[in-house]
Write a protein that holds these residues in place. Structure first.
Motif, PDB file in Angstrom:
ATOM      1  N   LYS A 258       6.757   4.511  -7.137  1.00 47.24           N
ATOM      2  CA  LYS A 258       5.957   3.287  -7.106  1.00 47.24           C
ATOM      3  C   LYS A 258       6.747   2.098  -7.662  1.00 47.24           C
ATOM      4  CE  LYS A 258       1.423   5.534  -7.416  1.00 47.24           C
ATOM      5  NZ  LYS A 258       0.205   5.719  -8.246  1.00 47.24           N
ATOM      6  N   ASN A 259       7.437   2.338  -8.755  1.00 49.93           N
ATOM      7  CA  ASN A 259       8.259   1.260  -9.320  1.00 49.93           C
ATOM      8  C   ASN A 259       9.360   0.845  -8.344  1.00 49.93           C
ATOM      9  OD1 ASN A 259       6.763   1.289 -11.679  1.00 49.93           O
ATOM     10  ND2 ASN A 259       8.155   2.679 -12.743  1.00 49.93           N
TER      11      ASN A 259
ATOM     12  N   ARG B 178       3.836   4.108   2.897  1.00 48.97           N
ATOM     13  CA  ARG B 178       5.252   4.439   2.820  1.00 48.97           C
ATOM     14  C   ARG B 178       5.468   5.921   3.083  1.00 48.97           C
ATOM     15  NH1 ARG B 178       8.864   0.686   0.519  1.00 48.97           N
ATOM     16  NH2 ARG B 178      10.374   2.345   0.901  1.00 48.97           N
TER      17      ARG B 178
ATOM     18  N   PHE C  13       6.224  10.264  -8.876  1.00 44.24           N
ATOM     19  CA  PHE C  13       5.310   9.289  -8.272  1.00 44.24           C
ATOM     20  C   PHE C  13       5.452   7.929  -8.957  1.00 44.24           C
ATOM     21  CE2 PHE C  13       3.052  12.987  -6.567  1.00 44.24           C
ATOM     22  CZ  PHE C  13       2.731  12.527  -5.306  1.00 44.24           C
TER      23      PHE C  13
ATOM     24  N   ASN D  97       0.875  -1.180   0.000  1.00 40.94           N
ATOM     25  CA  ASN D  97       0.000   0.000   0.000  1.00 40.94           C
ATOM     26  C   ASN D  97       0.905   1.221   0.000  1.00 40.94           C
ATOM     27  OD1 ASN D  97      -1.869   1.989   0.307  1.00 40.94           O
ATOM     28  ND2 ASN D  97      -2.757   1.223   2.211  1.00 40.94           N
ATOM     29  N   TYR D  98       0.937   1.929  -1.129  1.00 37.45           N
ATOM     30  CA  TYR D  98       1.873   3.049  -1.262  1.00 37.45           C
ATOM     31  C   TYR D  98       1.641   4.117  -0.193  1.00 37.45           C
ATOM     32  CZ  TYR D  98       2.413   0.896  -5.854  1.00 37.45           C
ATOM     33  OH  TYR D  98       2.630   0.007  -6.862  1.00 37.45           O
TER      34      TYR D  98
ATOM     35  N   ASN E 228       7.803  -1.198  -5.519  1.00 36.51           N
ATOM     36  CA  ASN E 228       7.468  -2.545  -5.975  1.00 36.51           C
ATOM     37  C   ASN E 228       8.709  -3.419  -6.080  1.00 36.51           C
ATOM     38  OD1 ASN E 228       4.696  -2.061  -6.200  1.00 36.51           O
ATOM     39  ND2 ASN E 228       4.876  -1.284  -8.288  1.00 36.51           N
TER      40      ASN E 228
ATOM     41  N   TYR F 238       6.235   8.076   0.062  1.00 36.30           N
ATOM     42  CA  TYR F 238       5.073   8.463  -0.734  1.00 36.30           C
ATOM     43  C   TYR F 238       4.353   9.631  -0.067  1.00 36.30           C
ATOM     44  CZ  TYR F 238       0.942   7.867  -3.708  1.00 36.30           C
ATOM     45  OH  TYR F 238      -0.070   8.069  -4.599  1.00 36.30           O
TER      46      TYR F 238
END
Length: 444
Positions: A356-357, A264, A352, A260-261, A360, A267
């Motif tokens: 996210k990358n 973090r 962003f 869940n970003y 992941n 984020y």
């Protein structure tokens, strides 16, 4: 025989000193759990304290910017003496011809009080609108640092604790090999075995003692690293405490809900930065708005040609007014500022995506490492139990004359390796668990 007795005496002294050192540490040093190490670091780690002070610095910066909404009162003191009075040309009343005439007085003193009150100003309005987000960014930066600190201290703690467990394994192994060496020597003296068993026992014992010494030196270095991570500058020694069974119960982490970003902190920081960048864009768009302020002045003036009589009489004056300033043309400066702010805000969309990358990838890597280490831990745990059973059986059979001494040495070596591998695997799975929790944003 004399050589044998000297070796046995040296071994006994070594083991006694190792045991005494461990007991002395438990008495003369501070024993800390993981939670205590973390709490100590949050109070004493210099870099964390600096990050904590940054919040106070940011708060003062915000208050400095907001203080422009309050009235600004100034006082000026001006004392001057003319060595030559200024001259102006005045027409003669009779002829009309302009003649130079000195004007003014030689000594003047002015006490000026000024008050200015901002009514509308885009700089101050920008500070008001972004104050909350600026404070939030400072707190989030501290949280980001705190998470890094918790991860670093946790890994250092696990490393120290399990290195201590490996030392316990090697101490026990050295004691077993010392007993085996004594038995082998006794059997050789009784004519029941040749020198081969005795020499093999000596080689194994020397190897175990060398490994023990290496681990003890490694433990010292790891304690230094832990103390540095904690910011521990007290000359008093520290030791870590922890229950292996409790650590075993802590190796499981729930990964079923995935990433869940929003959890973090990186984020969250980027979202706050996006809000600030949006406010920056609005600030440049407000460039056409006027600045409005009210002002008032009170001046108390003293004048006299003789300095001694300067303050005999005063000549006050006062005024108040309104300042209205409108930017009409700035050479297309505002247009380019708005365009740049729009591009910077749009650029953040790629930030962003990149974040996210990165999250992941971090999670996938941490999860793969964790699953691998967890499976390896279970396998090596079984191997440790099996090696212990095999050693006990072979040792018993050797004493009954069924197995050879070589098989005892091999069983001892297998047991030591299995135990060391087990603690290595436990450290690896705990360390990778911390990485998974960080990737999931569970460490707050």
């Amino acid at each position: 025989m004399n050589i044998m007795r000297k070796e046995m005496a040296l071994l006994c002294i070594t083991l006694f000193l190792s045991t005494f050192t461990i007991k002395a540490q438990s008495i003369d040093s501070t024993a800390l759990s993981l939670e205590q190490c973390i709490q100590y670091a949050l109070k004493h780690q210099p870099l964390y304290q600096q990050a904590n002070m940054d919040i106070d610095i940011t708060e003062e910066q915000v208050k400095t910017a907001l203080s422009d909404w309050l009235p600004q009162v100034n006082f000026n003191f001006n004392l001057q003496h003319y060595t030559q009075l200024p001259v102006s040309l005045f027409p003669d009343a009779n002829t009309g011809e302009k003649k130079p005439i000195s004007i003014g007085v030689r000594n003047t003193n002015t006490l000026a009080f000024g008050l200015n009150q901002n009514i509308f100003n885009r700089d101050v309005m920008m500070a008001s609108r972004t104050a909350t987000d600026v404070r939030t960014r400072a707190k989030q930066s501290l949280t980001d640092f705190k998470i890094d600190l918790v991860v670093r201290v946790s890994k250092a703690y696990y490393d120290v604790l399990l290195t201590g467990k490996r030392i316990e394994v090697l101490v026990a192994d050295t004691q077993r090999l010392a007993r085996s060496l004594k038995d082998a020597r006794s059997q050789y003296n009784a004519g029941m075995a040749d020198k081969t068993d005795y020499k093999r026992a000596t080689i194994s014992l020397n190897n175990s003692k060398a490994a023990l010494a290496a681990e003890q030196q490694s433990l010292k270095a790891k304690y230094v690293f832990l103390k540095e991570a904690m910011g521990y500058d007290d000359p008093e020694k520290i030791t870590v405490i922890g229950d292996t069974l409790q650590l075993q119960r802590q190796i499981i982490v729930d990964t079923s809900f995935g990433v869940n970003y929003e959890n973090r902190i990186e984020y969250q920081l980027l979202k706050t930065q996006q809000k600030l960048q949006t406010a920056n864009l609005k600030y440049y768009k407000w460039g056409f708005l006027p600045s409005v302020s009210a002002f008032g002045n009170y001046n108390l003036m003293f004048q006299n040609d003789e300095f001694a009589k300067l303050y005999n009489a005063s000549y006050p004056n006062s005024l108040f007014g309104l300042t209205f300033s409108v930017p009409i043309f700035q050479g297309t400066k505002r247009v380019h500022q708005v365009r740049r702010a729009e591009l910077e805000l749009k650029r953040m969309d790629w930030d962003f995506l990149q974040l996210k990358n990165s999250i992941n990838t971090e999670y996938s890597s941490a999860l793969a490492s964790y699953n691998s280490n967890l499976n390896n831990y279970y396998v090596l745990k079984d191997n440790r139990d099996l090696a212990n059973d095999v050693y006990n059986v072979i040792e018993l059979q050797y004493k009954e004359g069924i197995k050879t001494y070589l098989e005892v040495i091999v069983a001892q070596s297998d047991l030591r390796t299995a135990q060391l591998n087990y603690y290595n695997a436990l450290f690896e799975v705990l360390s990778s668990k911390v990485d998974v929790e960080r990737a999931l944003g569970l460490i707050q």
